[in-house]
Design a protein around this motif. Structure first.
Motif, PDB file in Angstrom:
ATOM      1  N   PHE A   1       0.842  -1.206   0.000  1.00 24.92           N
ATOM      2  CA  PHE A   1       0.000   0.000   0.000  1.00 24.92           C
ATOM      3  C   PHE A   1       0.873   1.252   0.000  1.00 24.92           C
ATOM      4  CE2 PHE A   1      -3.834  -2.413   1.320  1.00 24.92           C
ATOM      5  CZ  PHE A   1      -4.735  -1.823   0.448  1.00 24.92           C
TER       6      PHE A   1
ATOM      7  N   PHE B   1      -8.126  -2.852 -10.423  1.00 21.56           N
ATOM      8  CA  PHE B   1      -8.267  -3.731  -9.268  1.00 21.56           C
ATOM      9  C   PHE B   1      -8.938  -5.022  -9.710  1.00 21.56           C
ATOM     10  CE2 PHE B   1      -8.875   0.634  -7.424  1.00 21.56           C
ATOM     11  CZ  PHE B   1      -7.655   0.697  -6.792  1.00 21.56           C
TER      12      PHE B   1
ATOM     13  N   MET C   1     -10.369   0.243  -0.565  1.00 23.43           N
ATOM     14  CA  MET C   1      -9.703   1.018  -1.615  1.00 23.43           C
ATOM     15  C   MET C   1     -10.279   2.424  -1.737  1.00 23.43           C
ATOM     16  SD  MET C   1      -7.207  -0.746  -2.421  1.00 23.43           S
ATOM     17  CE  MET C   1      -6.587   0.487  -3.532  1.00 23.43           C
TER      18      MET C   1
ATOM     19  N   TYR D   1      -9.562   4.712 -12.116  1.00 24.96           N
ATOM     20  CA  TYR D   1      -9.612   3.464 -11.372  1.00 24.96           C
ATOM     21  C   TYR D   1     -10.595   2.521 -12.062  1.00 24.96           C
ATOM     22  CZ  TYR D   1      -7.567   6.543  -7.896  1.00 24.96           C
ATOM     23  OH  TYR D   1      -6.759   7.449  -7.251  1.00 24.96           O
TER      24      TYR D   1
ATOM     25  N   THR E   1     -12.061  -1.635 -12.385  1.00 24.11           N
ATOM     26  CA  THR E   1     -12.174  -2.933 -11.736  1.00 24.11           C
ATOM     27  C   THR E   1     -12.890  -3.880 -12.689  1.00 24.11           C
ATOM     28  OG1 THR E   1     -12.820  -4.094  -9.725  1.00 24.11           O
ATOM     29  CG2 THR E   1     -14.371  -2.458 -10.560  1.00 24.11           C
TER      30      THR E   1
END
Length: 153
Positions: free
Chosen positions: A70, A87, A98, A113, A115
């Motif tokens: 992290f 992710f 997150m 971001y 996913t």
């Protein structure tokens, strides 16, 4: 024509990744080495998972190696405000963790971001990708998606 364009895009990515003179367009950090399988996989052959171990799997506690990763991820994100972060894990606990990590880190607004859309497959494609915080931009096809993700055209 589409297949030809897909091969051309793939070859550009391959060249960018393998050529020592060019910058590699991606990196891989494995924060959760157990995330490739769900909890039922890990208890196969046993009655149940030890409660202390479950705390790590449910993100109630983090391993030292995860804490270090992290920190490394935060450093990379601070130094590179134009990133796309993908992710692979998208369970509720992970999403909460997150989102808090991103909020506390106050990372640049230009970071995108992503996913996976389908929790059962890890395939990285337009069809299996969505924005972590909002709806996915409109991409006309896989080729456009990969050209934007890998930052070339």
């Amino acid at each position: 024509a589409i297949r030809e364009k897909e091969n051309e895009t793939f070859n550009k990515l391959r060249e960018q990744s393998l050529n020592k003179e060019k910058r590699t367009p991606f990196g891989l950090l494995e924060l959760f080495p157990y995330a490739s399988h769900n909890e039922t996989y890990w208890i196969k052959g046993t009655k149940k998972i030890n409660k202390e171990i479950q705390k790590y799997m449910r993100l109630e506690k983090l391993l030292y190696s995860q804490q270090w990763i992290f920190c490394l991820l935060a450093f990379i994100m601070k130094k590179n405000p134009k990133l796309i972060v993908y992710f692979r894990k998208n369970s509720y606990d992970f999403v909460v963790l997150m989102r808090e990590f991103v909020r506390i880190g106050n990372f640049g607004n230009e970071i995108k971001y992503l996913t996976k859309a389908n929790p059962t497959t890890a395939k990285f494609s337009l069809a299996n990708t969505r924005y972590f915080f909002s709806d996915l931009e409109e991409y006309s096809d896989n080729i456009t998606f990969f050209e934007k993700v890998w930052n070339f055209s």
